[in-house]
Design an enzyme around this catalytic site. Structure first.
Site, PDB file in Angstrom:
ATOM      1  N   ARG A  75      -1.841  -3.251   5.631  1.00 34.88           N
ATOM      2  CA  ARG A  75      -2.051  -2.270   4.552  1.00 34.88           C
ATOM      3  C   ARG A  75      -2.472  -0.928   5.143  1.00 34.88           C
ATOM      4  NH1 ARG A  75       0.098  -2.348   0.091  1.00 34.88           N
ATOM      5  NH2 ARG A  75      -0.518  -4.532  -0.162  1.00 34.88           N
ATOM      6  N   ARG A 101       9.914  -3.866   8.104  1.00 36.24           N
ATOM      7  CA  ARG A 101       8.471  -3.630   8.306  1.00 36.24           C
ATOM      8  C   ARG A 101       7.740  -4.838   8.876  1.00 36.24           C
ATOM      9  NH1 ARG A 101       5.260  -3.462   2.526  1.00 36.24           N
ATOM     10  NH2 ARG A 101       6.328  -5.155   1.457  1.00 36.24           N
ATOM     11  N   HIS A 171       6.817   4.746   4.387  1.00 39.43           N
ATOM     12  CA  HIS A 171       5.837   4.484   3.325  1.00 39.43           C
ATOM     13  C   HIS A 171       4.452   4.900   3.801  1.00 39.43           C
ATOM     14  CE1 HIS A 171       3.484   2.297   0.412  1.00 39.43           C
ATOM     15  NE2 HIS A 171       4.507   1.580  -0.054  1.00 39.43           N
ATOM     16  N   ASP A 215       2.553   5.386  -9.610  1.00 36.37           N
ATOM     17  CA  ASP A 215       3.666   4.777  -8.855  1.00 36.37           C
ATOM     18  C   ASP A 215       4.944   5.435  -9.354  1.00 36.37           C
ATOM     19  OD1 ASP A 215       5.330   3.238  -7.353  1.00 36.37           O
ATOM     20  OD2 ASP A 215       4.669   1.296  -8.150  1.00 36.37           O
ATOM     21  N   GLU A 274       5.689   9.146   0.145  1.00 34.03           N
ATOM     22  CA  GLU A 274       6.702   8.466   0.945  1.00 34.03           C
ATOM     23  C   GLU A 274       8.012   9.251   0.903  1.00 34.03           C
ATOM     24  OE1 GLU A 274       6.803   4.454  -0.716  1.00 34.03           O
ATOM     25  OE2 GLU A 274       4.756   4.756  -1.422  1.00 34.03           O
TER      26      GLU A 274
HETATM   27  O1  LIG Z   1       2.299  -3.938  -1.496  1.00 38.11           O
HETATM   28  P1  LIG Z   1       3.567  -3.398  -0.902  1.00 38.11           P
HETATM   29  O2  LIG Z   1       4.722  -4.379  -0.921  1.00 38.11           O
HETATM   30  O3  LIG Z   1       3.341  -2.838   0.470  1.00 38.11           O
HETATM   31  O4  LIG Z   1       4.023  -2.191  -1.813  1.00 38.11           O
HETATM   32  C1  LIG Z   1       3.168  -1.154  -2.120  1.00 38.11           C
HETATM   33  C2  LIG Z   1       3.844  -0.148  -3.068  1.00 38.11           C
HETATM   34  O5  LIG Z   1       4.935   0.431  -2.412  1.00 38.11           O
HETATM   35  C3  LIG Z   1       5.615   1.492  -3.118  1.00 38.11           C
HETATM   36  O6  LIG Z   1       4.856   2.640  -3.174  1.00 38.11           O
HETATM   37  C4  LIG Z   1       6.072   1.042  -4.488  1.00 38.11           C
HETATM   38  O7  LIG Z   1       6.574   2.137  -5.245  1.00 38.11           O
HETATM   39  C5  LIG Z   1       4.974   0.335  -5.213  1.00 38.11           C
HETATM   40  O8  LIG Z   1       5.501  -0.229  -6.411  1.00 38.11           O
HETATM   41  C6  LIG Z   1       4.336  -0.756  -4.357  1.00 38.11           C
HETATM   42  O9  LIG Z   1       3.303  -1.394  -5.063  1.00 38.11           O
END
Ligand SMILES: O=P(O)(O)OC[C@H]1O[C@H](O)[C@H](O)[C@@H](O)[C@@H]1O
Length: 303
Positions: A75, A101, A171, A215, A274
């Site tokens: 994270r 990833r 991201h 989001d 992002e």
């Molecule tokens: O928890 P992850 O799979 O890393 O995704 C984290 C986030 O990524 C992006 O920003 C998407 O737009 C979100 O909808 C998602 O919750």
């Protein structure tokens, strides 16, 4: 962990004290420390974990509660979403944001550039499971340049005989003093998909501010974004090319708690902006084509 793998990498590519292959959190990483800044990058996912220009608070944020495990994206940092963004369009069981990833990547380059920046290059290694998710020949490379600014270039080539629809994103989790005191400039007037409001299409009016879960996929925009951070008195400049979508994400308190890898209040310390090609702006990659997504992050004082 097999440390001979790390010592082999260090022998082949290491620049002792500047670019070092080592272990952190039980994972192989490469640490970069030069006169202009420092960063740590996990070999899994070729995921940058942190980056700070010299004498600055971290610009690329890593959650203090991040979990490090094989096949899981930590994270924070800069997860590379590829070859799709978000959930897969048809297959609900496929991993969100693709497989790059969490995949293994090989090191292909470590260099010191004129002026003292360091460039590190990686190539995605595919396995049989990835081939089931994406049965197309599309070599992927990423290059990071660690200077006073950070540059990232993600390059996809296609050797497929058919056109392919490619979604992708860098991201990036940016560190902020307090997200409630942050404004994101550069998206005024841009249409976006609001994922916290059933995917409704809306238009941004003025700067983006965050006071709850956000989001959003901003569409048809190649603009530079600025994160103005009052509490850290700095502006992060996000320049990009080869990207037509910008995603802005903050999970806010409840969702962050459910994710399980944020500390209490951690959502206030980050904001994802992002640089992406997603939704309407996914790339159509023709046979033999190459696509490059490039970003440059730099920091300046606000006042
Ligand atoms: O928890 P992850 O799979 O890393 O995704 C984290 C986030 O990524 C992006 O920003 C998407 O737009 C979100 O909808 C998602 O919750």
């Amino acid at each position: 962990m097999d440390t001979s793998y790390l010592s082999d990498l260090q022998k082949r590519f290491g620049l002792s004290g500047t670019v070092d292959f080592t272990e952190r959190h039980g994972m192989p990483v490469v640490e970069v420390n030069n006169a202009q800044g420092s960063g740590v990058l996990a070999l899994q996912g070729a995921q940058l974990l942190t980056w700070a220009p010299k004498d600055q608070a971290a610009v690329v944020w890593l959650s203090p509660q991040a979990k490090f495990a094989c096949g899981k994206s930590a994270r924070g940092g800069v997860p590379i979403c590829w070859p799709w963004f978000g959930p897969h369009a048809e297959e609900a069981a496929f991993p969100a944001h693709g497989f790059a990833r969490t995949a293994a990547w090989e090191v292909i380059e470590v260099a010191t550039l004129e002026g003292g920046a360091n460039r590190l290059g990686f190539r995605l290694l595919r396995n049989d499971a990835d081939d089931l998710l994406w049965p197309h020949c599309t070599p992927l490379e990423v290059r990071y340049t660690f200077g006073a600014a950070l540059e990232i270039e993600l390059g996809t080539r296609s050797r497929s005989p058919n056109p392919l629809v490619l979604g992708e994103a860098l991201h990036t989790y940016f560190g902020v003093g307090d997200v409630r005191e942050v404004r994101v400039l550069g998206l005024d007037g841009v249409e976006y998909i609001d994922k916290v409001d059933g995917g409704r299409r809306k238009r941004q009016a003025g700067p983006v501010t965050v006071g709850g879960e956000v989001d959003r996929v901003y569409l048809g925009t190649g603009s530079t974004c600025l994160i103005e951070d009052l509490s850290l008195n700095r502006r992060i400049r996000i320049e990009k090319s080869g990207s037509r979508a910008t995603v802005v994400w903050n999970p806010w308190e409840d969702k962050a708690a459910k994710l399980g890898d944020f500390e209490a209040g951690g959502h206030l310390k980050m904001l994802c902006v992002e640089s992406a090609n997603a939704a309407d702006d996914a790339v159509v990659l023709g046979p033999g084509a190459e696509h490059r997504l490039w970003v440059r992050y730099s920091v300046e004082p606000l006042a």
